[in-house]
Motif scaffolding. Structure first.
Motif, short mmCIF file in Angstrom:
data_model
loop_
_atom_site.label_atom_id
_atom_site.label_comp_id
_atom_site.label_asym_id
_atom_site.label_seq_id
_atom_site.Cartn_x
_atom_site.Cartn_y
_atom_site.Cartn_z
N ARG A 37 -46.25 -23.99 -14.14
CA ARG A 37 -45.27 -22.98 -13.71
C ARG A 37 -43.98 -23.68 -13.31
O ARG A 37 -44.00 -24.62 -12.52
N VAL A 38 -42.86 -23.19 -13.86
CA VAL A 38 -41.57 -23.85 -13.69
C VAL A 38 -40.59 -22.92 -13.00
O VAL A 38 -40.49 -21.73 -13.35
N ARG A 39 -39.88 -23.46 -12.01
CA ARG A 39 -38.83 -22.69 -11.31
C ARG A 39 -37.55 -23.52 -11.31
O ARG A 39 -37.49 -24.59 -10.71
N VAL A 40 -36.53 -23.00 -12.03
CA VAL A 40 -35.24 -23.69 -12.13
C VAL A 40 -34.12 -22.69 -11.86
O VAL A 40 -34.30 -21.48 -12.03
N PRO A 41 -32.94 -23.16 -11.45
CA PRO A 41 -31.80 -22.25 -11.24
C PRO A 41 -31.39 -21.59 -12.56
O PRO A 41 -31.65 -22.11 -13.65
N ALA A 42 -30.74 -20.44 -12.45
CA ALA A 42 -30.25 -19.73 -13.63
C ALA A 42 -29.32 -20.64 -14.43
O ALA A 42 -28.49 -21.36 -13.88
N ALA A 46 -33.38 -24.09 -20.32
CA ALA A 46 -33.69 -24.99 -21.44
C ALA A 46 -34.28 -26.30 -20.95
O ALA A 46 -35.30 -26.78 -21.46
N VAL A 47 -33.65 -26.90 -19.92
CA VAL A 47 -34.19 -28.16 -19.41
C VAL A 47 -35.52 -27.92 -18.70
O VAL A 47 -36.39 -28.79 -18.67
N GLY A 48 -35.70 -26.71 -18.15
CA GLY A 48 -36.99 -26.36 -17.55
C GLY A 48 -38.09 -26.33 -18.59
O GLY A 48 -39.21 -26.79 -18.34
N GLU A 49 -37.80 -25.79 -19.77
CA GLU A 49 -38.80 -25.76 -20.85
C GLU A 49 -39.09 -27.17 -21.36
O GLU A 49 -40.22 -27.48 -21.74
N LEU A 130 -24.97 -33.68 -17.21
CA LEU A 130 -25.96 -33.22 -16.23
C LEU A 130 -27.31 -33.00 -16.89
O LEU A 130 -28.35 -33.41 -16.35
N ASN A 131 -27.33 -32.37 -18.06
CA ASN A 131 -28.60 -32.14 -18.75
C ASN A 131 -29.28 -33.44 -19.14
O ASN A 131 -30.50 -33.56 -19.07
#
Length: 292
Positions: A37-42, A46-49, A130-131
């Motif tokens: 389960r991933v929680r990232v800012p809006a 993409a980087v969360g996936e 940043l990415n």
């Protein structure tokens, strides 16, 4: 030999990209399968996936909680004085006659002139930079989580190996229990026949009943299966890798044989061994729940 890993672990990877401070955190606990389960800012889905995929390719079991926190640096802006402009203003003020009643120019006044003092604020990093930094952070994060789970796995391997050895020792103790020796079995069988002879059963029926009771009390098959399961457990521990599910199955089999041994035990010595065996098997079952 593949290493044994626990399903419990924690890792953190942090860094700074321009004025942005970022931190990945991941927690792993026991699970029947793999649930990431991933929680990232809006805007950072993409980087969360990318992070989710990296974890799914590396791990096989566990409940994984991954989060990304971002914040802008609160550092004070850098101040720069335009010395050329300040000098020019001072020279111009010195050349101009000062009217009566007008106070001379001060440094404070000159510094307050627009353009003399400039604040240089840090600019936000470009999205690509940043990415890239966040993706590099994921690589470190996954590696640290794997190592954390392996470190605990090494401790679990020692504990579980000792428990398997204890199960083997208790199995041998049951094998050597005096009540299972031929003389003791013969004495109990004679006592059973003598007890049954007080009934109206004929001699042949008495013999059949005694043999049946003796067969029900025999724990040879249980001991053989306990040894076989112990051998299988040692082989799995030696091979390593994601063996948690198979060890859990063996824990159930150990428990089944221990319960049957206790049910068949007709003497207090064998009963005590059976109870000790059940206790160790339960401890074994609890520990293997943590193994990937």
């Amino acid at each position: 030999m593949a290493q044994i890993a626990s399903m419990t672990g924690f890792a953190r990877a942090a860094g700074t990209s321009g004025a942005v401070q970022w931190a990945w955190e991941v927690r792993s606990v026991n699970g029947r399968g793999l649930d990431v389960r991933v929680r990232v800012p809006a805007g950072f889905e993409a980087v969360g996936e990318t992070a989710r995929t990296a974890l799914q390719k590396t791990l096989s079991r566990g409940q994984i909680q991954l989060s990304l926190n971002l914040s802008r640096s609160e550092r004070a802006p850098k101040v720069r004085i335009n010395e050329a402009l300040l000098a020019s203003l001072a020279q111009a003020v010195a050349r101009v006659p000062r009217p009566e009643g007008v106070a001379p120019a001060t440094m404070d006044g000159l510094l307050s002139v627009r353009g003399v003092v400039e604040a240089e604020e840090e600019t936000a990093p470009e999205a690509d930079t940043l990415n890239r930094d966040l993706t590099d952070g994921v690589v470190r994060l996954v590696a640290d989580l794997v190592e954390a789970r392996r470190a605990e796995g090494r401790q679990l391997e020692e504990i579980v190996s000792a428990q398997v050895a204890r199960i083997g020792a208790l199995t041998q103790a049951a094998e050597d229990e005096p009540s299972r020796q031929a003389e003791a079995v013969r004495a109990r069988l004679n006592a059973t026949v003598e007890s049954l002879s007080q009934t109206s059963l004929d001699p042949e029926r008495l013999h059949q009943e005694a043999v049946l009771l003796a067969a029900k009390a025999d724990v040879r098959e249980e001991l053989d299966r306990l040894r076989a399961h112990g051998s299988a457990a040692r082989d799995l521990l030696a091979a390593g890798g994601p063996i948690g599910r198979r060890l859990d199955f063996l824990a159930q089999e150990f428990g089944r044989e221990a319960n049957t041994l206790c049910a068949k035990a007709g003497e207090i010595g064998l009963s005590r061994i059976g109870l000790d065996l059940k206790a160790v098997v339960e401890q074994f079952r609890e520990q293997v729940q943590n193994i990937e």
